[in-house]
Design a protein around this motif. Structure first.
Motif, PDB file in Angstrom:
ATOM      1  N   ILE A 210      51.413  32.054 109.846  1.00  0.00           N
ATOM      2  CA  ILE A 210      50.085  32.290 109.277  1.00  0.00           C
ATOM      3  C   ILE A 210      49.325  33.307 110.126  1.00  0.00           C
ATOM      4  CG2 ILE A 210      47.836  31.256 108.788  1.00  0.00           C
ATOM      5  CD1 ILE A 210      49.236  28.706 107.999  1.00  0.00           C
ATOM      6  N   LEU A 211      49.459  33.193 111.446  1.00  0.00           N
ATOM      7  CA  LEU A 211      48.794  34.142 112.342  1.00  0.00           C
ATOM      8  C   LEU A 211      49.275  35.560 112.082  1.00  0.00           C
ATOM      9  CD1 LEU A 211      46.941  34.721 114.761  1.00  0.00           C
ATOM     10  CD2 LEU A 211      48.888  34.239 116.267  1.00  0.00           C
ATOM     11  N   SER A 212      50.573  35.718 111.843  1.00  0.00           N
ATOM     12  CA  SER A 212      51.135  37.043 111.558  1.00  0.00           C
ATOM     13  C   SER A 212      50.474  37.636 110.316  1.00  0.00           C
ATOM     14  CB  SER A 212      52.650  36.941 111.345  1.00  0.00           C
ATOM     15  OG  SER A 212      53.295  36.392 112.462  1.00  0.00           O
ATOM     16  N   GLY A 213      50.380  36.826 109.261  1.00  0.00           N
ATOM     17  CA  GLY A 213      49.775  37.300 108.020  1.00  0.00           C
ATOM     18  C   GLY A 213      48.288  37.563 108.157  1.00  0.00           C
ATOM     19  N   VAL A 214      47.587  36.710 108.907  1.00  0.00           N
ATOM     20  CA  VAL A 214      46.150  36.886 109.110  1.00  0.00           C
ATOM     21  C   VAL A 214      45.885  38.198 109.853  1.00  0.00           C
ATOM     22  CG1 VAL A 214      44.171  36.011 110.418  1.00  0.00           C
ATOM     23  CG2 VAL A 214      45.524  34.457 109.008  1.00  0.00           C
ATOM     24  N   LEU A 215      46.678  38.467 110.883  1.00  0.00           N
ATOM     25  CA  LEU A 215      46.529  39.720 111.627  1.00  0.00           C
ATOM     26  C   LEU A 215      46.807  40.924 110.730  1.00  0.00           C
ATOM     27  CD1 LEU A 215      48.271  38.781 115.008  1.00  0.00           C
ATOM     28  CD2 LEU A 215      45.828  39.099 114.613  1.00  0.00           C
ATOM     29  N   PHE A 216      47.828  40.784 109.878  1.00  0.00           N
ATOM     30  CA  PHE A 216      48.225  41.898 109.017  1.00  0.00           C
ATOM     31  C   PHE A 216      47.161  42.182 107.956  1.00  0.00           C
ATOM     32  CE2 PHE A 216      50.305  43.504 105.165  1.00  0.00           C
ATOM     33  CZ  PHE A 216      50.923  44.638 105.657  1.00  0.00           C
ATOM     34  N   PHE A 217      46.790  41.163 107.196  1.00  0.00           N
ATOM     35  CA  PHE A 217      45.817  41.372 106.120  1.00  0.00           C
ATOM     36  C   PHE A 217      44.399  41.543 106.659  1.00  0.00           C
ATOM     37  CE2 PHE A 217      49.382  39.510 103.855  1.00  0.00           C
ATOM     38  CZ  PHE A 217      49.441  40.315 102.724  1.00  0.00           C
ATOM     39  N   GLY A 218      44.200  41.202 107.924  1.00  0.00           N
ATOM     40  CA  GLY A 218      42.915  41.459 108.554  1.00  0.00           C
ATOM     41  C   GLY A 218      42.799  42.869 109.087  1.00  0.00           C
ATOM     42  N   GLY A 219      43.913  43.629 108.989  1.00  0.00           N
ATOM     43  CA  GLY A 219      43.886  45.034 109.386  1.00  0.00           C
ATOM     44  C   GLY A 219      44.135  45.293 110.851  1.00  0.00           C
ATOM     45  N   PHE A 220      44.733  44.333 111.553  1.00  0.00           N
ATOM     46  CA  PHE A 220      44.964  44.499 112.983  1.00  0.00           C
ATOM     47  C   PHE A 220      46.289  45.231 113.265  1.00  0.00           C
ATOM     48  CE2 PHE A 220      42.008  40.980 112.563  1.00  0.00           C
ATOM     49  CZ  PHE A 220      41.074  41.261 113.535  1.00  0.00           C
ATOM     50  N   ASP A 221      46.694  45.238 114.514  1.00  0.00           N
ATOM     51  CA  ASP A 221      47.882  45.955 114.977  1.00  0.00           C
ATOM     52  C   ASP A 221      49.146  45.393 114.324  1.00  0.00           C
ATOM     53  OD1 ASP A 221      50.070  46.944 116.554  1.00  0.00           O
ATOM     54  OD2 ASP A 221      48.632  47.414 118.140  1.00  0.00           O
ATOM     55  N   ILE A 222      49.904  46.236 113.642  1.00  0.00           N
ATOM     56  CA  ILE A 222      51.100  45.771 112.944  1.00  0.00           C
ATOM     57  C   ILE A 222      52.194  45.374 113.931  1.00  0.00           C
ATOM     58  CG2 ILE A 222      52.120  48.086 112.709  1.00  0.00           C
ATOM     59  CD1 ILE A 222      53.141  47.145 109.936  1.00  0.00           C
ATOM     60  N   LEU A 223      52.190  45.996 115.098  1.00  0.00           N
ATOM     61  CA  LEU A 223      53.169  45.626 116.119  1.00  0.00           C
ATOM     62  C   LEU A 223      52.937  44.195 116.584  1.00  0.00           C
ATOM     63  CD1 LEU A 223      55.549  46.961 117.568  1.00  0.00           C
ATOM     64  CD2 LEU A 223      53.981  47.616 119.397  1.00  0.00           C
ATOM     65  N   MET A 224      51.671  43.825 116.720  1.00  0.00           N
ATOM     66  CA  MET A 224      51.330  42.459 117.103  1.00  0.00           C
ATOM     67  C   MET A 224      51.751  41.469 116.015  1.00  0.00           C
ATOM     68  SD  MET A 224      50.115  40.667 119.554  1.00  0.00           S
ATOM     69  CE  MET A 224      49.295  41.918 120.536  1.00  0.00           C
ATOM     70  N   CYS A 225      51.670  41.893 114.756  1.00  0.00           N
ATOM     71  CA  CYS A 225      52.083  41.031 113.640  1.00  0.00           C
ATOM     72  C   CYS A 225      53.567  40.677 113.761  1.00  0.00           C
ATOM     73  CB  CYS A 225      51.833  41.734 112.311  1.00  0.00           C
ATOM     74  SG  CYS A 225      50.105  42.104 111.966  1.00  0.00           S
ATOM     75  N   PHE A 226      54.380  41.674 114.065  1.00  0.00           N
ATOM     76  CA  PHE A 226      55.817  41.438 114.183  1.00  0.00           C
ATOM     77  C   PHE A 226      56.144  40.604 115.427  1.00  0.00           C
ATOM     78  CE2 PHE A 226      56.425  45.369 111.472  1.00  0.00           C
ATOM     79  CZ  PHE A 226      56.913  44.664 110.384  1.00  0.00           C
ATOM     80  N   PHE A 227      55.395  40.792 116.509  1.00  0.00           N
ATOM     81  CA  PHE A 227      55.608  39.970 117.698  1.00  0.00           C
ATOM     82  C   PHE A 227      55.286  38.507 117.394  1.00  0.00           C
ATOM     83  CE2 PHE A 227      54.833  43.767 120.710  1.00  0.00           C
ATOM     84  CZ  PHE A 227      56.191  44.046 120.710  1.00  0.00           C
ATOM     85  N   SER A 228      54.221  38.278 116.649  1.00  0.00           N
ATOM     86  CA  SER A 228      53.847  36.917 116.263  1.00  0.00           C
ATOM     87  C   SER A 228      54.909  36.303 115.361  1.00  0.00           C
ATOM     88  CB  SER A 228      52.496  36.936 115.545  1.00  0.00           C
ATOM     89  OG  SER A 228      52.140  35.655 115.093  1.00  0.00           O
ATOM     90  N   LEU A 229      55.466  37.110 114.469  1.00  0.00           N
ATOM     91  CA  LEU A 229      56.515  36.618 113.570  1.00  0.00           C
ATOM     92  C   LEU A 229      57.768  36.242 114.351  1.00  0.00           C
ATOM     93  CD1 LEU A 229      56.848  36.244 110.480  1.00  0.00           C
ATOM     94  CD2 LEU A 229      58.054  38.436 110.457  1.00  0.00           C
ATOM     95  N   SER A 230      58.097  37.012 115.379  1.00  0.00           N
ATOM     96  CA  SER A 230      59.251  36.696 116.224  1.00  0.00           C
ATOM     97  C   SER A 230      59.029  35.393 116.982  1.00  0.00           C
ATOM     98  CB  SER A 230      59.505  37.840 117.220  1.00  0.00           C
ATOM     99  OG  SER A 230      59.811  39.035 116.545  1.00  0.00           O
ATOM    100  N   THR A 231      57.796  35.165 117.434  1.00  0.00           N
ATOM    101  CA  THR A 231      57.460  33.915 118.107  1.00  0.00           C
ATOM    102  C   THR A 231      57.627  32.729 117.172  1.00  0.00           C
ATOM    103  OG1 THR A 231      55.841  35.090 119.480  1.00  0.00           O
ATOM    104  CG2 THR A 231      55.669  32.693 119.389  1.00  0.00           C
ATOM    105  N   ALA A 232      57.234  32.914 115.917  1.00  0.00           N
ATOM    106  CA  ALA A 232      57.391  31.854 114.914  1.00  0.00           C
ATOM    107  C   ALA A 232      58.859  31.497 114.734  1.00  0.00           C
ATOM    108  CB  ALA A 232      56.794  32.313 113.587  1.00  0.00           C
TER     109      ALA A 232
END
Length: 292
Positions: free
Chosen positions: A78-100
Motif C-alpha cells: 500500500i505504501l508503494s502505491g500511495v507514494l506512486f499515486f501521490g506523485g513521489f519518487d518512483i525509485l522509492m516506490c520500487f524500493f518499498s515494493l521490494s521490501t514488501a
C-alpha cells in the motif's frame, strides 16, 4: 484545488479504490481465461465472494509471527502505491515494493512447511529475475523526463514511451513474473494443482490468505499504474491513451498465461536478465549517446 490537495485525493483514492479495481480485474482475468479455454467461467465478482468467505474462516496459523509478516506485506505494498499515486519518487516506490516482497518471504518461511520452503526459494529466484529491470525502469523514466518524481513525469511535454520503448518492453516482460502468470508462476499460482500446491501461500488460511489476496490486488493496480505512466504527459488525451495501453497489456498477460507452459527457474532467470540487458541496456546506451 492545490497540488497537495490533489495528491492527497489521489492517495486516498488508491487506498480505497485499488482493492475494488484489483478485484474486478481478477474477476475479468478469470472470465477471459475461461472463455479462452472454452468454459463459461465464474462471475466477475467471484474474487470478492472468495475473500469474504476467507474472512469468515477460523484462523489456524502455524506460527503467529506469520500474520504479522502478512500485515507488513500489505502495509508496504500500500505504501508503494500511495507514494506512486501521490506523485513521489518512483525509485522509492520500487524500493518499498521490494521490501514488501521480503515480508512475504518471511511469512512463508515462518511455517517450516516443505511446500512453502520450495515456494520461498522460487520466490527469491523470481526477485532476482525482475529486480534489475524494475530498477532500470526507474532509471529509464529519469533519462526520458529528467526526474524521478511521478508528479513531474506526468507533466512532461512528451510521454516517456517516446524515449524509453526498450524499458517499456522489458518492464512488460517482467510484469508476467510479478503477476505470477505462466510461464513464470513458479513460486505460487492461481491454480491449486501445481507441484508445490500453492507455494508461498500454502500454509496461509482464513484472514491471512484474504489479506494476501487483497495485497496482490493493490500491487497489480500499482504495477498497471507504472504501465500507464509510460504514456501519460501534460496532454489530457494521454490519460485515455494510457488507459487503452493498460487494458491491452492486461489482455496480453492473460493470453500469455493461457498459452504458455511453466518453465524452470534457471530459464526464467536467463530470459529475464537477457531481456533486461538487450531492451533496457540498449535503450540506456542510446539515451546516453543522445545526451552527449
Amino acid at each position: 484545488m492545490t497540488e497537495q490537495g490533489i495528491r492527497f485525493i489521489a492517495m486516498l483514492l488508491y487506498i480505497v479504490g485499488a482493492p475494488i479495481i484489483g478485484g474486478l480485474l481478477d474477476g475479468l482475468d478469470r472470465k477471459i481465461s475461461a472463455r479462452m479455454q472454452g468454459r463459461k467461467g465464474p462471475s466477475i465478482l467471484q474474487p470478492f465472494y472468495d475473500v469474504a468467505k476467507l474472512t469468515q474462516k477460523q484462523l489456524l496459523a502455524v506460527n503467529k509471527f506469520q500474520l504479522l509478516m502478512v500485515m507488513s506485506y500489505l502495509f508496504f505494498v500500500i505504501l508503494s502505491g500511495v507514494l506512486f499515486f501521490g506523485g513521489f519518487d518512483i525509485l522509492m516506490c520500487f524500493f518499498s515494493l521490494s521490501t514488501a516482497a521480503m515480508f512475504l518471504i518471511l511469512a512463508s518461511t515462518s511455517t517450516h512447511s516443505p511446500f512453502s520452503t520450495i515456494g520461498t526459494h522460487r520466490e527469491m529466484a523470481q526477485m532476482m529475475s525482475y529486480e534489475p529491470m524494475e530498477l532500470l525502469t526507474a532509471v529509464g523514466f529519469y533519462l526520458a523526463t529528467g526526474t524521478f518524481a511521478v508528479s513531474d513525469i506526468v507533466q512532461a511535454k512528451y510521454p516517456a514511451i517516446m524515449f524509453a520503448p526498450g524499458f517499456f518492453i522489458g518492464f512488460i516482460f517482467v510484469l508476467t513474473i510479478k503477476f505470477r502468470k505462466s510461464p513464470f508462476d513458479l513460486s505460487t499460482t492461481h491454480h491449486a494443482h501445481q507441484e508445490v500446491v500453492k507455494g508461498v501461500t500454502t500454509e496461509m488460511v482464513g484472514i491471512e490468505y484474504a489479506v494476501t489476496t487483497v495485497t496482490e490486488w493493490y500491487e497489480n493496480v500499482f504495477l498497471l499504474g507504472v504501465v500507464a505512466l509510460f504514456f501519460i504527459n501534460s496532454n489530457p488525451i494521454s490519460y485515455l491513451v494510457a488507459a487503452v495501453a493498460v487494458l491491452v497489456v492486461f489482455f496480453i498477460e492473460i493470453l500469455i498465461d493461457n498459452t504458455s507452459a511453466r518453465v524452470k527457474w534457471q530459464l526464467m532467470l536467463k530470459m529475464a536478465w537477457g531481456v533486461t540487458l538487450v531492451t533496457g541496456g540498449l535503450n540506456l546506451f542510446i539515451l546516453e549517446l543522445i545526451k552527449r
